[in-house]
Design an enzyme around this catalytic site. Structure first.
Site, PDB file in Angstrom:
ATOM      1  N   SER A 142     -50.757 -25.329  56.663  1.00  0.00           N
ATOM      2  CA  SER A 142     -52.039 -25.845  58.169  1.00  0.00           C
ATOM      3  C   SER A 142     -53.061 -26.757  57.403  1.00  0.00           C
ATOM      4  O   SER A 142     -52.847 -27.468  56.192  1.00  0.00           O
ATOM      5  CB  SER A 142     -52.558 -24.009  57.263  1.00  0.00           C
ATOM      6  OG  SER A 142     -54.082 -24.015  57.625  1.00  0.00           O
ATOM      7  N   GLY A 190     -43.374 -13.347  65.833  1.00  0.00           N
ATOM      8  CA  GLY A 190     -45.168 -13.251  65.716  1.00  0.00           C
ATOM      9  C   GLY A 190     -45.681 -14.881  66.613  1.00  0.00           C
ATOM     10  O   GLY A 190     -45.152 -15.018  67.550  1.00  0.00           O
ATOM     11  N   ASN A 192     -46.606  -7.390  62.657  1.00  0.00           N
ATOM     12  CA  ASN A 192     -48.245  -8.303  62.062  1.00  0.00           C
ATOM     13  C   ASN A 192     -47.691  -8.450  64.347  1.00  0.00           C
ATOM     14  O   ASN A 192     -48.377  -9.396  64.706  1.00  0.00           O
ATOM     15  CB  ASN A 192     -48.458  -9.187  61.700  1.00  0.00           C
ATOM     16  CG  ASN A 192     -49.702  -9.648  62.160  1.00  0.00           C
ATOM     17  OD1 ASN A 192     -50.686  -8.895  62.905  1.00  0.00           O
ATOM     18  ND2 ASN A 192     -50.670 -10.890  61.666  1.00  0.00           N
ATOM     19  N   ILE A 252     -46.508 -17.946  66.597  1.00  0.00           N
ATOM     20  CA  ILE A 252     -45.501 -19.487  66.230  1.00  0.00           C
ATOM     21  C   ILE A 252     -44.538 -19.092  66.936  1.00  0.00           C
ATOM     22  O   ILE A 252     -44.196 -20.058  67.253  1.00  0.00           O
ATOM     23  CB  ILE A 252     -46.619 -20.255  65.476  1.00  0.00           C
ATOM     24  CG1 ILE A 252     -48.535 -20.312  65.637  1.00  0.00           C
ATOM     25  CG2 ILE A 252     -45.789 -21.982  65.990  1.00  0.00           C
ATOM     26  CD1 ILE A 252     -48.493 -21.061  64.712  1.00  0.00           C
ATOM     27  N   ARG A 305     -63.158 -28.456  65.889  1.00  0.00           N
ATOM     28  CA  ARG A 305     -61.795 -28.060  65.470  1.00  0.00           C
ATOM     29  C   ARG A 305     -60.373 -28.682  66.057  1.00  0.00           C
ATOM     30  O   ARG A 305     -61.129 -29.507  68.060  1.00  0.00           O
ATOM     31  CB  ARG A 305     -61.433 -27.079  65.574  1.00  0.00           C
ATOM     32  CG  ARG A 305     -62.277 -25.818  65.019  1.00  0.00           C
ATOM     33  CD  ARG A 305     -61.425 -26.536  63.108  1.00  0.00           C
ATOM     34  NE  ARG A 305     -62.300 -25.301  62.407  1.00  0.00           N
ATOM     35  CZ  ARG A 305     -63.843 -25.836  61.701  1.00  0.00           C
ATOM     36  NH1 ARG A 305     -64.217 -26.869  62.014  1.00  0.00           N
ATOM     37  NH2 ARG A 305     -64.073 -24.963  60.894  1.00  0.00           N
ATOM     38  N   LYS A 315     -51.401 -21.373  51.106  1.00  0.00           N
ATOM     39  CA  LYS A 315     -50.405 -22.689  51.624  1.00  0.00           C
ATOM     40  C   LYS A 315     -50.412 -23.859  50.641  1.00  0.00           C
ATOM     41  O   LYS A 315     -49.553 -24.465  50.787  1.00  0.00           O
ATOM     42  CB  LYS A 315     -51.338 -23.373  52.992  1.00  0.00           C
ATOM     43  CG  LYS A 315     -51.372 -22.171  54.011  1.00  0.00           C
ATOM     44  CD  LYS A 315     -49.879 -21.826  54.069  1.00  0.00           C
ATOM     45  CE  LYS A 315     -49.783 -20.597  55.308  1.00  0.00           C
ATOM     46  NZ  LYS A 315     -48.705 -20.226  55.518  1.00  0.00           N
ATOM     47  N   ARG A 354     -70.292 -19.514  59.899  1.00  0.00           N
ATOM     48  CA  ARG A 354     -69.601 -18.059  59.207  1.00  0.00           C
ATOM     49  C   ARG A 354     -69.224 -19.191  58.160  1.00  0.00           C
ATOM     50  O   ARG A 354     -69.134 -20.485  57.929  1.00  0.00           O
ATOM     51  CB  ARG A 354     -68.094 -18.221  60.002  1.00  0.00           C
ATOM     52  CG  ARG A 354     -67.514 -16.533  59.846  1.00  0.00           C
ATOM     53  CD  ARG A 354     -65.530 -16.839  60.748  1.00  0.00           C
ATOM     54  NE  ARG A 354     -65.582 -18.513  60.906  1.00  0.00           N
ATOM     55  CZ  ARG A 354     -63.837 -18.600  62.135  1.00  0.00           C
ATOM     56  NH1 ARG A 354     -63.801 -16.638  61.897  1.00  0.00           N
ATOM     57  NH2 ARG A 354     -63.566 -19.169  61.811  1.00  0.00           N
ATOM     58  N   TYR A 394     -55.963 -16.806  51.250  1.00  0.00           N
ATOM     59  CA  TYR A 394     -54.935 -17.864  52.414  1.00  0.00           C
ATOM     60  C   TYR A 394     -54.661 -19.327  52.642  1.00  0.00           C
ATOM     61  O   TYR A 394     -53.485 -19.340  52.097  1.00  0.00           O
ATOM     62  CB  TYR A 394     -55.844 -17.451  53.778  1.00  0.00           C
ATOM     63  CG  TYR A 394     -54.759 -18.645  54.496  1.00  0.00           C
ATOM     64  CD1 TYR A 394     -53.970 -17.815  55.298  1.00  0.00           C
ATOM     65  CD2 TYR A 394     -55.134 -19.136  55.389  1.00  0.00           C
ATOM     66  CE1 TYR A 394     -52.488 -18.669  56.266  1.00  0.00           C
ATOM     67  CE2 TYR A 394     -54.593 -19.967  56.619  1.00  0.00           C
ATOM     68  CZ  TYR A 394     -53.101 -20.130  56.829  1.00  0.00           C
ATOM     69  OH  TYR A 394     -52.560 -20.438  57.316  1.00  0.00           O
ATOM     70  N   GLY A 408     -67.737 -20.702  55.337  1.00  0.00           N
ATOM     71  CA  GLY A 408     -66.348 -20.939  54.459  1.00  0.00           C
ATOM     72  C   GLY A 408     -65.810 -22.054  55.637  1.00  0.00           C
ATOM     73  O   GLY A 408     -64.903 -22.288  55.617  1.00  0.00           O
ATOM     74  N   ASP A 409     -66.593 -22.267  57.094  1.00  0.00           N
ATOM     75  CA  ASP A 409     -66.417 -22.769  58.021  1.00  0.00           C
ATOM     76  C   ASP A 409     -66.584 -24.646  57.331  1.00  0.00           C
ATOM     77  O   ASP A 409     -67.657 -24.591  56.808  1.00  0.00           O
ATOM     78  CB  ASP A 409     -67.494 -22.468  59.114  1.00  0.00           C
ATOM     79  CG  ASP A 409     -65.461 -21.656  59.887  1.00  0.00           C
ATOM     80  OD1 ASP A 409     -65.273 -21.418  59.403  1.00  0.00           O
ATOM     81  OD2 ASP A 409     -66.931 -21.231  60.827  1.00  0.00           O
ATOM     82  N   ASN A 425     -59.867 -12.684  64.738  1.00  0.00           N
ATOM     83  CA  ASN A 425     -60.439 -13.525  63.960  1.00  0.00           C
ATOM     84  C   ASN A 425     -61.013 -14.701  64.697  1.00  0.00           C
ATOM     85  O   ASN A 425     -61.835 -15.444  64.406  1.00  0.00           O
ATOM     86  CB  ASN A 425     -60.322 -13.466  62.509  1.00  0.00           C
ATOM     87  CG  ASN A 425     -60.573 -12.287  61.693  1.00  0.00           C
ATOM     88  OD1 ASN A 425     -61.674 -12.236  61.657  1.00  0.00           O
ATOM     89  ND2 ASN A 425     -59.543 -12.113  61.398  1.00  0.00           N
TER      90      ASN A 425
END
Ligand code: UDP
Length: 339
Positions: free
Chosen positions: A127, A12, A37, A14, A234, A156, A297, A152, A299-300, A201
């Site tokens: 995360s 993947g 993925n 990372i 961010r 975590k 958006r 998600y 949830g941000d 996304n």
């Protein structure tokens, strides 16, 4: 003696960069990935970078029998770095069980394997999403864990707790949880990078795909935040720097003579707004991006960035690459893709 490190999800985004850095640091990475993925050709690219073929096993980490069968073929396993997980925040809202089943299910398989095969060192992909709707923009490892904004994020938070409970039952496990901020960019060789499936996304691949003409226009999600330019902030970090953090974490665990459980923020320590990221991308790559400001958006969070002092202190890690490097490398990677 070679130091075998199992890297789940090693093909993947990372994971592949971490496999490269592990190899360069003298470890023997072994990839376990089911390519749900990721793409098998990434393995050839890793070979091109490191000059040696890296062993990979096509196995779903939820399949305990198959997972253990692979591990049983190695005499001594030095550590596991566990990346394999689903990671699309929006999808997790619509398909929560998929996320709990895969992310928690595979973690339990991996933790059972640590015990079964007497593997001491474990590094987990966590995360900054665990900090949720933050009380202050800058978060330290002592900042409170907040209610998750998505299933998600919940996987975590729960994952961290499961690992801690596992750790308490062991006499010698050494565990590091890495709380990533926003990884962007690609390997400087442009041979490996992010491969989003379908419409991205995340901001970075959306920017590069728009610059390439694959998407018509980028929508900036929200221009009315309480930030200097109104767009969300961010902490963007070069994926190779993030990969190196894993190697340093593993080396740190190795040096400890006692059992250990700790967690670290892995971020640049700098906040960058969406507009700043776009403008810097345009500047370093000498192009113009088609974008407009749209709605926020759901949830941000407004702003979050890392206090990464602990990572500096404990594993002697800081970023080597600048934001500009990351934006250059992201664009080189996008240009190299044929689709
Ligand atoms: N973002 C945006 N347009 C997009 C994708 C993302 O404006 O098409 C914004 C998003 O609202 C956030 C930032 O870019 O403020 C980073 O989003 P991303 O999904 O890359 O990572 P997140 O921080 O959500 O994990």
């Amino acid at each position: 003696m070679e130091k075998i490190v199992i890297v789940t999800g090693g093909a993947g985004y990372i994971g592949s960069h971490t496999v490269v850095e592990l190899f360069l640091a003298g470890y023997t990475p072994i990839i376990i990935d089911d390519f749900r993925n990721s793409k098998p050709w990434i393995l050839d690219r890793i070979t091109q970078i490191v000059g040696k073929e890296i062993t990979a096993h096509t196995v779903d980490c939820q399949n305990e029998l198959a997972f253990n069968e692979v591990l049983s073929t190695y005499k001594a396993i030095y550590g596991i770095i566990h990346f394999a997980a689903d990671k699309a925040v929006g999808e997790s809202v619509n398909q929560p069980i998929k996320y709990y089943q895969n992310n928690i299910g595979s973690l339990c398989v991996v933790l059972n394997a640590l015990k079964k095969f007497d593997i001491k060192n474990f590094v987990f992909s966590s995360s900054c999403t665990v900090y949720g709707e933050t009380l202050t923009p800058v978060v330290t490892e002592e900042s409170p864990i907040m209610p998750p904004a998505s299933p998600y994020g919940d996987t975590k938070i729960i994952g961290e707790r499961i690992i801690q409970n596992y750790w308490k039952t062991t006499s010698d496990a050494k565990v590091m949880l890495l709380r990533y901020f926003n990884p962007i960019g690609a390997h400087p060789s442009a041979l490996i990078g992010e491969l989003p499936q379908g419409i991205p996304n995340n901001l970075m691949p959306y920017i590069t795909q728009t610059a390439k003409g694959k998407r018509d226009s980028l929508t900036v999600f929200g221009g009315d935040y309480h930030t200097p330019d109104g767009t969300a902030i961010r902490d963007y970090i070069h994926v190779s720097d993030l990969a190196i953090a894993h190697v340093k974490a593993l080396t740190y665990l190795e040096k400890s003579s006692t059992k250990l459980f700790d967690y670290l923020n892995i971020g640049s320590g700098k906040g960058t707004s969406v507009l700043e990221l776009i403008k810097t991308f345009e500047e370093v790559n000498h192009l113009k991006l088609n974008y407009q400001i749209g709605n926020r958006r759901p949830g941000d969070v407004e702003q979050i960035f890392a206090n990464a002092d602990k990572a500096k202190k404990i594993i002697d890690w800081t970023c080597k690459f600048s934001l500009k490097d990351a934006l250059l490398h992201a664009w080189e990677w996008e240009k190299s893709l044929t689709t």
